[in-house]
Design a protein around this motif. Structure first.
Motif, short mmCIF file in Angstrom:
data_model
loop_
_atom_site.label_atom_id
_atom_site.label_comp_id
_atom_site.label_asym_id
_atom_site.label_seq_id
_atom_site.Cartn_x
_atom_site.Cartn_y
_atom_site.Cartn_z
N GLU A 131 -3.41 -10.52 -11.31
CA GLU A 131 -2.58 -11.66 -10.88
C GLU A 131 -1.17 -11.21 -10.49
OE1 GLU A 131 -2.50 -15.02 -13.61
OE2 GLU A 131 -4.57 -14.56 -14.10
N THR A 177 -11.78 -7.25 -27.96
CA THR A 177 -11.29 -7.81 -26.70
C THR A 177 -10.90 -9.29 -26.88
OG1 THR A 177 -12.91 -6.40 -25.62
CG2 THR A 177 -11.83 -8.04 -24.24
N LYS A 201 -18.23 -10.32 -18.94
CA LYS A 201 -17.48 -11.51 -18.52
C LYS A 201 -16.02 -11.41 -18.98
CE LYS A 201 -17.81 -15.56 -16.50
NZ LYS A 201 -18.44 -15.70 -15.17
N LEU A 202 -15.85 -11.00 -20.22
CA LEU A 202 -14.48 -10.85 -20.73
C LEU A 202 -13.74 -9.80 -19.91
CD1 LEU A 202 -15.12 -10.79 -24.60
CD2 LEU A 202 -13.73 -12.49 -23.40
N LYS A 236 -9.28 -9.68 -13.52
CA LYS A 236 -8.70 -10.63 -12.57
C LYS A 236 -7.31 -11.05 -13.05
CE LYS A 236 -12.55 -12.44 -10.03
NZ LYS A 236 -13.39 -13.61 -9.74
N GLN A 237 -7.26 -11.27 -14.37
CA GLN A 237 -5.98 -11.64 -14.95
C GLN A 237 -4.92 -10.57 -14.70
OE1 GLN A 237 -7.29 -12.95 -18.92
NE2 GLN A 237 -5.13 -13.33 -19.27
N ARG A 257 -12.90 -11.16 -16.26
CA ARG A 257 -11.79 -12.10 -16.30
C ARG A 257 -10.50 -11.40 -16.67
NH1 ARG A 257 -14.53 -17.85 -18.11
NH2 ARG A 257 -15.42 -18.12 -16.04
N GLY A 258 -10.66 -10.44 -17.56
CA GLY A 258 -9.49 -9.66 -17.95
C GLY A 258 -8.89 -8.94 -16.74
#
Lengths: 247, 247
Positions: free
Chosen positions: A247, A193, A236-237, A243-244, A240-241
């Protein structure tokens, strides 16, 4: 009666000749080892191995596995054997005498797997990546390759020969091989990842990671902590991934 | 090249199975013994013994004798082997480890014969009467009888193994403390970003990580790999964190 080799698992990987399985069983019986495990033996009829003189019971109890990781999952130390010095490997190589002492010590605390490769090629690099270290039988450099049954006999003699060496160290319980394998996979995923693993080199990287994790010689407790840390990083990765991605 | 077992004569008495002769020859070749002597082998075709892998030369040089006294005539010490403890005999019985030490010493001064009996009955009382003493391979009392080729391998291993214990291990250079500390900080940072470290317990967690990293007993090379992996993870977490912050 409880013997000093009760916790030893003799693991024969891809053995071709059933006679050699029988010979290994006989040596085990001679020196008091009990549990024989086979990974992908070539001949399904191995149980009829004729040379298992005086080891019929042991042969009947032998278990067969499809893969090496399954065969060693419950072992806290996994040691590969080699008679030629395969020094190109990243694994620590211990002479039988020194390594034997270490194994005896570890046998008091839990299961130890001793791996023997096939007659033709020995253990593969893939097999070795599951090992914590390698045990070298000190044969002559130019005539290194031993007969399988004889190699088993020599190793078991060394392990059995002096009953007591050193004292029961109050060391921590080592992690089981199955746990180390889960840890390796998790680390590989996280690194995937993160972009650390290059797709083309994925297999090599995984093998390297596997060896490195074994070299860490983790206790069961530390292996658990590592899994917790990696899972948190992975989560966490992932968050965030995601959410990214949204976008 | 002069080897430590040059003066050893491996003497097989009344061996029945040519394969066992071949197996003995192979073990000799592995451990650097050269001279094989046969007393009344059952099968005259023993030289074709198939299992003498890598020991063809040694087999070709093997000498055959009609009687045991002829076979050991030039030896200054004659030792019989037994795996069961034949205590009824008037001969001194030494365990392989102790006896091996004695034989090694005597090999420096002259020829030593090591006798192995037939597969079925071992050495006869008559054979043993030619021995100075007996060597006992320490097998279990109830499963004493060893395969001939394996018995030869175990004895030769014991004779060939160096007296030196704790050899120069080919261990890798350990990481310097400064490097381990950098690694610890990096791991702590990554875990902080991941939410693994609870703010209140930060100091305790850092201490625990520090100890854990030291327990890993990392080589300098592995410490570097770990730093690379963690930096990549940190970078990925940072990138994604930044993008998140920019939302």
């Amino acid at each position: 009666m409880k013997g000093s080799l009760d916790n030893l698992r003799v693991v024969l990987v891809a053995t071709r000749n059933p006679l050699n399985i029988g010979a290994a069983a006989r040596a085990m019986s001679n020196f008091g080892a009990r549990e024989l495990r086979l990974v992908n033996p070539y001949d399904a009829a191995f149980r009829e191995a004729r040379s298992a003189v005086g080891a019929a019971e042991l042969m009947a109890d032998a278990k067969s596995y499809g893969t090496l990781p399954e065969a060693v999952a419950d072992c806290r130390l996994v040691v590969g054997t080699t008679s030629a010095g395969r020094r190109e490997l990243q694994l620590e190589l211990r002479r039988l005498e020194e390594g034997g002492r270490l194994i005896r010590k570890r046998l008091r605390a839990g299961a130890v797997a001793l791996l023997f490769g096939s007659e033709k090629v020995g253990l593969s690099n893939q097999d070795m990546s599951h090992c914590h270290w390698l045990l070298r039988i000190p044969t002559r450099a130019e005539r290194g390759s031993m007969n399988l049954g004889q190699a088993v006999a020599v190793c078991l003699y060394e392990l059995a020969r002096t009953g007591k060496v050193g004292s029961a160290k109050n060391g921590a319980t080592r992690a089981e091989a199955g746990e180390l394998e889960r840890l390796t996979r998790l680390l590989f995923e996280v690194l995937g990842t993160s972009g650390y693993v290059k797709p083309r080199a994925a297999a090599t990287t995984e093998e390297k990671l596997r060896r490195m994790v074994r070299r860490m010689n983790l206790s069961a407790a530390d292996a658990e902590v590592w899994q917790g840390m990696l899972r948190q990083i992975e989560w966490k990765l992932g968050i965030r991934g995601k959410k990214q991605d949204q976008e």
